[in-house]
Motif scaffolding. Structure first.
Motif, PDB file in Angstrom:
ATOM      1  N   GLY A   1      22.500  31.461  33.605  1.00  0.00           N
ATOM      2  CA  GLY A   1      23.935  31.637  33.783  1.00  0.00           C
ATOM      3  C   GLY A   1      24.464  32.772  32.931  1.00  0.00           C
ATOM      4  O   GLY A   1      23.704  33.585  32.405  1.00  0.00           O
ATOM      5  N   GLY A   2      25.773  32.815  32.799  1.00  0.00           N
ATOM      6  CA  GLY A   2      26.366  33.864  31.982  1.00  0.00           C
ATOM      7  C   GLY A   2      27.838  34.046  32.261  1.00  0.00           C
ATOM      8  O   GLY A   2      28.427  33.364  33.116  1.00  0.00           O
ATOM      9  N   ARG A   3      28.422  34.973  31.515  1.00  0.00           N
ATOM     10  CA  ARG A   3      29.842  35.290  31.640  1.00  0.00           C
ATOM     11  C   ARG A   3      29.993  36.813  31.742  1.00  0.00           C
ATOM     12  O   ARG A   3      29.496  37.556  30.888  1.00  0.00           O
ATOM     13  N   ILE A   4      30.697  37.254  32.772  1.00  0.00           N
ATOM     14  CA  ILE A   4      31.030  38.662  32.923  1.00  0.00           C
ATOM     15  C   ILE A   4      32.545  38.779  32.883  1.00  0.00           C
ATOM     16  O   ILE A   4      33.253  38.067  33.600  1.00  0.00           O
ATOM     17  N   LEU A   5      33.038  39.685  32.032  1.00  0.00           N
ATOM     18  CA  LEU A   5      34.483  39.869  31.896  1.00  0.00           C
ATOM     19  C   LEU A   5      34.826  41.349  31.932  1.00  0.00           C
ATOM     20  O   LEU A   5      34.068  42.189  31.439  1.00  0.00           O
TER      21      LEU A   5
ATOM     22  N   ARG B   1      40.171  44.331  39.704  1.00  0.00           N
ATOM     23  CA  ARG B   1      40.383  43.017  40.331  1.00  0.00           C
ATOM     24  C   ARG B   1      39.412  42.805  41.488  1.00  0.00           C
ATOM     25  O   ARG B   1      38.801  41.737  41.624  1.00  0.00           O
ATOM     26  N   GLY B   2      39.258  43.826  42.335  1.00  0.00           N
ATOM     27  CA  GLY B   2      38.332  43.707  43.453  1.00  0.00           C
ATOM     28  C   GLY B   2      36.890  43.577  43.006  1.00  0.00           C
ATOM     29  O   GLY B   2      36.126  42.757  43.549  1.00  0.00           O
ATOM     30  N   LEU B   3      36.508  44.356  42.010  1.00  0.00           N
ATOM     31  CA  LEU B   3      35.151  44.274  41.476  1.00  0.00           C
ATOM     32  C   LEU B   3      34.866  42.891  40.908  1.00  0.00           C
ATOM     33  O   LEU B   3      33.779  42.334  41.087  1.00  0.00           O
ATOM     34  N   THR B   4      35.853  42.340  40.215  1.00  0.00           N
ATOM     35  CA  THR B   4      35.697  41.029  39.586  1.00  0.00           C
ATOM     36  C   THR B   4      35.525  39.940  40.638  1.00  0.00           C
ATOM     37  O   THR B   4      34.691  39.034  40.495  1.00  0.00           O
ATOM     38  N   GLN B   5      36.299  40.026  41.711  1.00  0.00           N
ATOM     39  CA  GLN B   5      36.160  39.047  42.779  1.00  0.00           C
ATOM     40  C   GLN B   5      34.805  39.169  43.464  1.00  0.00           C
ATOM     41  O   GLN B   5      34.147  38.159  43.766  1.00  0.00           O
ATOM     42  N   ALA B   6      34.366  40.414  43.719  1.00  0.00           N
ATOM     43  CA  ALA B   6      33.062  40.614  44.359  1.00  0.00           C
ATOM     44  C   ALA B   6      31.927  40.104  43.481  1.00  0.00           C
ATOM     45  O   ALA B   6      30.982  39.478  43.969  1.00  0.00           O
ATOM     46  N   ALA B   7      32.031  40.369  42.176  1.00  0.00           N
ATOM     47  CA  ALA B   7      31.001  39.889  41.249  1.00  0.00           C
ATOM     48  C   ALA B   7      30.980  38.365  41.195  1.00  0.00           C
ATOM     49  O   ALA B   7      29.904  37.750  41.140  1.00  0.00           O
TER      50      ALA B   7
ATOM     51  N   ALA C   1      32.702  35.482  36.704  1.00  0.00           N
ATOM     52  CA  ALA C   1      33.243  36.827  36.509  1.00  0.00           C
ATOM     53  C   ALA C   1      34.760  36.745  36.528  1.00  0.00           C
ATOM     54  O   ALA C   1      35.349  36.255  37.503  1.00  0.00           O
ATOM     55  N   ASN C   2      35.364  37.173  35.463  1.00  0.00           N
ATOM     56  CA  ASN C   2      36.823  37.155  35.340  1.00  0.00           C
ATOM     57  C   ASN C   2      37.293  38.416  34.627  1.00  0.00           C
ATOM     58  O   ASN C   2      36.499  39.119  33.988  1.00  0.00           O
ATOM     59  N   ALA C   3      38.578  38.691  34.725  1.00  0.00           N
ATOM     60  CA  ALA C   3      39.166  39.819  34.010  1.00  0.00           C
ATOM     61  C   ALA C   3      40.427  39.362  33.301  1.00  0.00           C
ATOM     62  O   ALA C   3      41.087  38.404  33.722  1.00  0.00           O
ATOM     63  N   TYR C   4      40.755  40.044  32.226  1.00  0.00           N
ATOM     64  CA  TYR C   4      42.028  39.810  31.540  1.00  0.00           C
ATOM     65  C   TYR C   4      42.959  40.961  31.893  1.00  0.00           C
ATOM     66  O   TYR C   4      42.543  42.121  31.985  1.00  0.00           O
ATOM     67  N   ALA C   5      44.214  40.636  32.148  1.00  0.00           N
ATOM     68  CA  ALA C   5      45.192  41.627  32.608  1.00  0.00           C
ATOM     69  C   ALA C   5      46.357  41.695  31.624  1.00  0.00           C
ATOM     70  O   ALA C   5      47.398  41.063  31.828  1.00  0.00           O
TER      71      ALA C   5
ATOM     72  N   GLN D   1      38.954  35.490  38.755  1.00  0.00           N
ATOM     73  CA  GLN D   1      40.365  35.621  38.398  1.00  0.00           C
ATOM     74  C   GLN D   1      40.619  36.848  37.517  1.00  0.00           C
ATOM     75  O   GLN D   1      39.790  37.203  36.681  1.00  0.00           O
ATOM     76  N   SER D   2      41.770  37.456  37.705  1.00  0.00           N
ATOM     77  CA  SER D   2      42.283  38.461  36.770  1.00  0.00           C
ATOM     78  C   SER D   2      43.527  37.852  36.155  1.00  0.00           C
ATOM     79  O   SER D   2      44.587  37.784  36.787  1.00  0.00           O
ATOM     80  N   ILE D   3      43.381  37.366  34.941  1.00  0.00           N
ATOM     81  CA  ILE D   3      44.376  36.495  34.330  1.00  0.00           C
ATOM     82  C   ILE D   3      45.432  37.297  33.583  1.00  0.00           C
ATOM     83  O   ILE D   3      45.129  38.056  32.661  1.00  0.00           O
ATOM     84  N   SER D   4      46.680  37.124  33.992  1.00  0.00           N
ATOM     85  CA  SER D   4      47.791  37.837  33.366  1.00  0.00           C
ATOM     86  C   SER D   4      48.036  37.305  31.962  1.00  0.00           C
ATOM     87  O   SER D   4      48.091  36.086  31.737  1.00  0.00           O
ATOM     88  N   ILE D   5      48.176  38.218  31.014  1.00  0.00           N
ATOM     89  CA  ILE D   5      48.486  37.855  29.635  1.00  0.00           C
ATOM     90  C   ILE D   5      49.403  38.967  29.118  1.00  0.00           C
ATOM     91  O   ILE D   5      48.964  39.936  28.515  1.00  0.00           O
TER      92      ILE D   5
END
Length: 253
Positions: free
Chosen positions: A136-140, A165-171, A182-186, A242-246
């Motif tokens: 497993g793993g985590r990609i951010l 955002r698109g890359l994160t969803q595809a990953a 795979a997630n992103a911080y926004a 997810q690309s999480i709004s912060i």
């Protein structure tokens, strides 16, 4: 999924990347840190700080927009640390503050190459390694409020962050069956040296985004590091794509 033990943070010499690297070390991970050659001394200082927290660390000088450099960077981390469990593709550049029609092809390429291509390459080679490991793993990745709602005078930057955002969803779709999220911080406005990239931009941004936020403040690098800290943990195993709004409330999804 096994607990995460080895992280790689790109663009870690300052600001958000530096805060993320230190927080992950505090959380008990070994942390490899990356930046470009001109920031080598800052990386040395960061490696020392991580080691003083009792964690193993190493520096990786690489331009994330160059495919062979990213491939070699991941290979080096695996050689030095025994594997890769967390990839934080944080490296990025701000675009020049220009009207849309004044953005040159060269400026477009500069921003897209680091923010979009660089994120893609980090996701790609981290994914290859994590699938190979079978644990497993985590990609951010680093998205932005500009990847949720474009900024008019930041055409290239906005486009680059929408791409994340698109890359994160595809990953997330591709790597999910292997136990990899795979997630992103926004982020919105965060008080870092990136604000100083153009003359006068800091004061204008501080004023504008403080006024726009219901909290009447802008963020600090540690705020983003706290989100990343959670997304790496086992408790976040059901969050992916997810690309999480912060952003202090300046934009609501």
């Amino acid at each position: 999924m096994s607990s995460q033990t080895v992280a790689l943070v790109t663009g870690a010499a300052q600001g958000i990347g530096r805060a993320i690297a230190l927080r992950l070390a505090e959380d008990g991970l070994d942390v490899a840190v990356n930046d470009i050659a001109s920031n080598s001394e800052s990386l040395d200082t960061l490696v020392d700080e991580i080691q003083k927290k009792g964690r193993k660390s190493s520096k990786c000088i690489a331009d994330v927009s160059q495919e062979e450099a990213v491939k070699q960077m991941v290979e080096q981390v695996v050689k030095d640390h025994g594997g890769l469990d967390v990839m934080v593709a944080n490296a990025g550049v701000l675009g020049k503050n220009l009207p849309f029609v004044e953005v040159s092809g060269e400026e477009w390429d500069r921003v897209i190459n680091v923010n979009s291509r660089g994120t893609f390459l980090c996701y790609k080679y981290a994914g290859i390694q994590m699938v190979k490991q079978g644990r497993g793993g985590r990609i951010l990745g680093a998205c932005s409020v500009a990847g949720k709602q474009a900024i008019g005078t930041q055409a290239a930057y906005s486009a680059s962050k929408f791409a994340v955002r698109g890359l994160t969803q595809a990953a997330a779709l591709e790597f999910g069956p292997h136990g990899i999220t795979a997630n992103a911080y926004a982020p919105g406005a965060i008080d870092t040296t990136m604000m100083d990239s153009e003359p006068g931009i800091r004061d204008a941004m501080l004023k504008e985004y403080t006024q726009r936020s219901p909290l009447k403040k802008i963020g600090a690098p540690g705020d983003i590091a706290s989100l990343v800290s959670f997304l790496v943990k086992k408790e976040a195993q059901f969050i992916t794509g997810q690309s999480i709004s912060i952003n202090g409330g300046i934009f609501f999804d």
